[in-house]
Design an enzyme around this catalytic site. Structure first.
Site, mmCIF file in Angstrom:
data_model
loop_
_atom_site.group_PDB
_atom_site.id
_atom_site.type_symbol
_atom_site.label_atom_id
_atom_site.label_comp_id
_atom_site.label_asym_id
_atom_site.label_seq_id
_atom_site.Cartn_x
_atom_site.Cartn_y
_atom_site.Cartn_z
ATOM 1 N N GLN A 61 0.659 -1.206 0.042
ATOM 2 C CA GLN A 61 0.076 0.026 -0.018
ATOM 3 C C GLN A 61 0.847 1.221 -0.039
ATOM 4 O OE1 GLN A 61 -2.291 -1.609 3.197
ATOM 5 N NE2 GLN A 61 -1.751 -0.040 4.466
ATOM 6 N N ALA A 62 0.458 2.222 -0.666
ATOM 7 C CA ALA A 62 0.978 3.389 -0.809
ATOM 8 C C ALA A 62 0.126 4.598 -0.700
ATOM 9 C CB ALA A 62 1.573 3.467 -2.445
ATOM 10 N N TYR A 63 0.566 5.673 -0.049
ATOM 11 C CA TYR A 63 -0.194 6.893 0.332
ATOM 12 C C TYR A 63 -0.028 8.182 -0.430
ATOM 13 C CZ TYR A 63 -1.229 3.809 4.322
ATOM 14 O OH TYR A 63 -1.872 2.827 4.861
ATOM 15 N N LEU A 64 -1.055 8.378 -1.172
ATOM 16 C CA LEU A 64 -1.158 9.361 -1.888
ATOM 17 C C LEU A 64 -1.398 10.772 -0.993
ATOM 18 C CD1 LEU A 64 -3.310 8.175 -4.559
ATOM 19 C CD2 LEU A 64 -0.949 8.057 -4.490
ATOM 20 N N ASP A 94 3.668 9.539 -1.625
ATOM 21 C CA ASP A 94 4.527 10.250 -0.786
ATOM 22 C C ASP A 94 4.985 9.161 0.215
ATOM 23 O OD1 ASP A 94 4.335 12.683 -1.818
ATOM 24 O OD2 ASP A 94 2.567 13.127 -0.506
#
Length: 149
Positions: A26-29, A76
């Site tokens: 998972q990646a956070y925008l 980010d």
């Protein structure tokens, strides 16, 4: 609405490999509010989460693999990778036990989701659970994504 409690885990169940598990990335925008993209095996999702600790609004939208990869590149901070085990409890609830990959490989967290805040507050964790960190945003994956490693 997502209602969950979160615990540190120091001792793993002996039969861990007997439970179903998934590989998550998972990646956070954005982290305030939380906007996340996640891959769970071959399923891709965009998630919005409001502020909160035990209870927060949560909305999930399906993504294609291409959309996920495009958005992940815009993240980010750290991309979080972990293995999630789903361990059923006799009460009908499910423990989601996360074992993180590098750089958080020493972190083990268990989450349990509930249908009400009353149910969450009445929950008695199994003896192998460690410290209750529900009330600390330090252990949110969105916080880990911003941690310098």
């Amino acid at each position: 609405m997502e209602i969950e409690r979160k615990f540190l885990i120091h001792t793993l169940p002996e039969d861990l490999d007997s439970y179903p598990s998934s590989t998550l990335e998972q990646a956070y925008l954005c982290t305030e509010p939380v906007v996340r993209v996640r891959r769970s095996d071959d399923t891709y999702t965009l998630t919005y989460k409001s502020k909160g600790l035990m209870s927060r609004e949560e909305y999930n939208l399906p993504l294609t693999r291409d959309s996920y990869e495009h958005l992940k590149a815009k993240a980010d901070g750290n991309v979080i990778r972990k293995r999630r085990y789903r361990i059923p409890l006799e009460s009908g609830l499910t423990i989601e036990l996360d074992l993180f990959d590098t750089p958080f490989e020493d972190l083990r967290l268990a989450e349990v989701e509930f249908s009400s805040e009353e149910e969450a507050l009445a929950f008695v964790p199994p003896p192998w659970f460690g410290e209750d960190v529900t009330w600390s945003s330090k252990y949110h994956n969105s916080t880990l994504s911003r941690k310098h490693v």
